[in-house]
Design a protein around this motif. Structure first.
Motif, PDB file in Angstrom:
ATOM      1  N   GLY A  93     -22.492   0.915 -18.322  1.00  0.00           N
ATOM      2  CA  GLY A  93     -23.621   1.653 -17.557  1.00  0.00           C
ATOM      3  C   GLY A  93     -24.215   0.976 -16.092  1.00  0.00           C
ATOM      4  O   GLY A  93     -24.789   1.816 -15.413  1.00  0.00           O
ATOM      5  N   ILE A  94     -23.776   0.005 -15.907  1.00  0.00           N
ATOM      6  CA  ILE A  94     -24.122  -0.663 -14.733  1.00  0.00           C
ATOM      7  C   ILE A  94     -22.719  -0.640 -13.613  1.00  0.00           C
ATOM      8  O   ILE A  94     -21.851  -1.262 -13.927  1.00  0.00           O
ATOM      9  CB  ILE A  94     -24.780  -1.977 -14.662  1.00  0.00           C
ATOM     10  N   ILE A 120     -16.748  -1.086 -17.928  1.00  0.00           N
ATOM     11  CA  ILE A 120     -16.121  -0.985 -16.666  1.00  0.00           C
ATOM     12  C   ILE A 120     -16.888  -1.296 -15.510  1.00  0.00           C
ATOM     13  O   ILE A 120     -17.968  -0.546 -15.546  1.00  0.00           O
ATOM     14  CB  ILE A 120     -15.404   0.477 -16.728  1.00  0.00           C
ATOM     15  N   ALA A 121     -16.502  -1.934 -14.677  1.00  0.00           N
ATOM     16  CA  ALA A 121     -17.309  -2.138 -13.358  1.00  0.00           C
ATOM     17  C   ALA A 121     -16.729  -2.317 -12.159  1.00  0.00           C
ATOM     18  O   ALA A 121     -15.472  -2.838 -12.199  1.00  0.00           O
ATOM     19  CB  ALA A 121     -18.364  -3.235 -13.849  1.00  0.00           C
ATOM     20  N   ARG A 122     -17.414  -2.146 -11.127  1.00  0.00           N
ATOM     21  CA  ARG A 122     -16.599  -2.827  -9.838  1.00  0.00           C
ATOM     22  C   ARG A 122     -17.083  -4.202  -9.419  1.00  0.00           C
ATOM     23  O   ARG A 122     -18.406  -4.345  -9.587  1.00  0.00           O
ATOM     24  CB  ARG A 122     -16.923  -1.694  -8.572  1.00  0.00           C
ATOM     25  N   ASP A 173     -26.128   6.433  -9.438  1.00  0.00           N
ATOM     26  CA  ASP A 173     -25.776   5.217  -9.546  1.00  0.00           C
ATOM     27  C   ASP A 173     -26.697   4.210  -8.924  1.00  0.00           C
ATOM     28  O   ASP A 173     -27.105   3.105  -9.272  1.00  0.00           O
ATOM     29  CB  ASP A 173     -24.435   4.314  -9.477  1.00  0.00           C
ATOM     30  N   ASP A 174     -26.668   4.458  -7.674  1.00  0.00           N
ATOM     31  CA  ASP A 174     -27.580   3.765  -6.488  1.00  0.00           C
ATOM     32  C   ASP A 174     -28.941   3.516  -7.012  1.00  0.00           C
ATOM     33  O   ASP A 174     -29.734   2.619  -7.036  1.00  0.00           O
ATOM     34  CB  ASP A 174     -27.606   4.333  -5.124  1.00  0.00           C
ATOM     35  N   ARG A 176     -31.092  -3.107 -20.413  1.00  0.00           N
ATOM     36  CA  ARG A 176     -31.309  -3.619 -19.146  1.00  0.00           C
ATOM     37  C   ARG A 176     -32.465  -4.210 -19.037  1.00  0.00           C
ATOM     38  O   ARG A 176     -32.722  -5.173 -18.218  1.00  0.00           O
ATOM     39  CB  ARG A 176     -31.085  -2.468 -18.093  1.00  0.00           C
ATOM     40  N   SER A 177     -33.411  -3.739 -19.835  1.00  0.00           N
ATOM     41  CA  SER A 177     -34.705  -4.404 -19.961  1.00  0.00           C
ATOM     42  C   SER A 177     -35.230  -4.521 -21.275  1.00  0.00           C
ATOM     43  O   SER A 177     -34.666  -3.554 -22.176  1.00  0.00           O
ATOM     44  CB  SER A 177     -35.742  -3.388 -19.041  1.00  0.00           C
TER      45      SER A 177
END
Length: 533
Positions: A143-144, A181-183, A269-270, A377-378
């Motif tokens: 998700g990130i 999956i991530a960049r 996403d940003d 994430r938190s």
């Protein structure tokens, strides 16, 4: 048309002509045995017809069915209107299909194998023995969008290799199923990096695909689900063969359209990323307050050393000006050493029988496992992957724990933490601290983070360490004065409230992104249509 569609060339030609004549605006997908390789000579050909707005087809549909019956194609061609198919069929078809026709509205879109649309494991020249940034699988969070790393390792010649902006797709179970999956984003001037052997590296193909669009294409269910279905190997160590990517048909729009699609999804996403960074800052602020007041005893030491106050006068006056000896070392005068069990309640949970469908099907009560915490994430629980029914809940002695309960994973590993924002039942992998006792769960959350090693030191077990409720209750800690605790709770509560707000917004944004992604990637929803709403 993809070679995966098992149909003789002259029958293909006739089929394409009939589709252009009767349903020129519809996308037509082939699926079933003539796509998945399980066909024989007399197998039916299954087609799904998708109108531009996904509304039911009109008379042109019945005209096509009649034309197919009268055609020279010697097998039964079953053409189904997408709008009339059950929703459960949609995902199955999306997972494995071949594009037979793209509607006239998408005439500029091209159908091609995924491995021709993008570069798969493109060459990256690294010098053996030279240190480069290294990315392991644990660094990728579902998700990130971005993954980065600060650790450096010497390149030994193996593993994956990539550059700034490349997409890393996990190829091993369960990492791919979990959405790893991530960049890659370089944090230094060195754009080149290497990583786990379990990554497949994806990059936009020059002149064919935009690099950011390639990331979202990789995230699409058409690519992910098909890849998962093609895993091979022994149970628990199954991997996606790179060659499987040759058999995924994807629809590729013109580059300007790709960039517009990526911009829409990227904006969501940003904002999610901004919220994540804000929450990191808020959590760091709360941790800093806890450490200063209750670990380092900063205000007390400052008074001892005659330093100037750095807190408001009324708050400053609440702290003692002396340290005294205790079984835990020096502590502020008047504060006490107590066992956790003296000031909090501790409960555990269980797993209702998974063989009983009536415990799970249609469940409405959140039921947490450590896996739910591993992807946070938190440290905030807003929902759980699985839910139990009333009958299932009745099998859990601790029942439904109230919002505000603190969860601590008690094994494999010890130390995942989260505050529940909704009522939740739990499995046996937790120590749960319901709210409402002498110390708040805001305090307990940060105490558990700061004294993680102390918790682990009280664990036991031969196969893996586990902290049981009895040993947890015995752990000693320093109990501050109530007025100091109240001031801490007031400050941290406001920070926690902002964290929860940000996390709720991020979940909503992620849901919006995940709903838009398959529709934009497939062309079901066009950018101009979205901008017009």
């Amino acid at each position: 048309m993809s070679d995966r569609l098992h149909l003789l060339p002259h029958h293909r030609t006739e089929l394409e002509a009939l589709l252009r004549e009767h349903v020129p605006d519809a996308d037509v997908w082939a699926y079933g045995n003539r796509v998945n390789g399980l066909c024989h000579e007399a197998s039916n050909l299954d087609l799904a017809l998708r109108s531009p707005n996904l509304e039911p087809l009109g008379s042109e549909y019945s005209d096509l069915l009649e034309a197919l019956e009268q055609s020279n194609i010697p097998i039964l061609v079953q053409a189904h209107d997408w709008a009339r198919l059950p929703e459960s069929f949609h995902r199955e078809i999306e997972r494995d299909h071949v594009v037979v026709q793209q509607g006239a509205d998408r005439s500029e879109w091209r159908s091609m194998p995924f491995s021709e649309a993008v570069l798969v494991n493109p060459p990256v020249q690294l010098q053996r023995g030279t240190e480069y940034t290294f990315v392991d699988m644990a660094a990728v969070n579902p998700g990130i969008r971005w993954v980065w790393a600060e650790s450096q390792r010497k390149h030994s010649g193996g593993g994956s290799r990539f550059q700034d902006g490349d997409t890393l797709m996990a190829r091993i179970t369960p990492c791919l199923e979990n959405g790893k999956i991530a960049r890659y984003r370089a944090l230094s001037r060195m754009a080149l990096a290497h990583g786990s052997t379990e990554f497949i590296v994806i990059r936009g193909r020059p002149g064919v695909t935009d690099n950011e669009f390639a990331y979202y294409l990789t995230q699409s269910s058409a690519v992910r689900d098909y890849s998962v279905s093609q895993m091979t190997g022994t149970s628990g160590r199954q991997r996606v063969p790179t060659a499987a990517l040759d058999h995924i048909d994807v629809a590729i729009p013109p580059l300007p359209e790709q960039r517009r699609i990526a911009a829409i999804l990227g904006a969501l996403d940003d904002k999610i990323e901004l919220n994540r960074r804000m929450n990191e800052t808020l959590e760091a602020m709360a941790r800093a307050i806890f450490r200063d007041w209750f670990v380092d005893f900063g205000p007390v030491r400052a008074k001892l050393e005659g330093r100037e106050p750095y807190l408001p006068p009324k708050l400053w006056d609440l702290f003692p000006d002396r340290l005294v000896d205790s079984e835990l070392g020096e502590i502020p005068e008047g504060w006490e050493v107590k066992a956790l069990g003296e000031v909090i309640d501790v409960v555990g949970g269980t797993t209702p029988s998974t063989k009983r469908a009536d415990y799970w099907e249609g469940g409405t009560h959140c039921w947490a496992t450590p896996k739910d915490l591993s992807v946070l994430r938190s440290p905030v629980i807003l929902d759980t992957e699985r839910k139990v029914t009333d009958a299932g809940l009745a099998k859990i002695p601790s029942g439904l724990l109230p919002a505000g309960t603190l969860l601590l994973s008690s094994r494999a590993p010890i130390g995942y933490l989260a505050m529940c924002q909704v009522p939740v039942a739990i499995n046996q992998g937790f120590i749960a601290v319901p709210p409402g006792k002498a110390v708040s769960n805001h305090f307990m959350l940060h105490w558990s983070q700061a004294f993680h090693n102390e918790i682990v030191n009280h664990a036991n077990g031969s196969t893996f360490l586990e902290i049981n409720k009895s040993n947890f209750r015995k752990i000693g800690f320093v109990m501050p004065h109530e007025p100091v605790l109240a001031q801490f709770d007031a400050q941290v509560h406001s920070l926690h409230k902002r964290i929860v707000t940000n996390e709720r917004e991020s979940l909503a944004l992620a849901a919006q992104r995940d709903a838009l992604l398959p529709k934009l990637i497939s062309g079901e929803l066009r950018v101009r249509e979205l901008q017009a709403t």
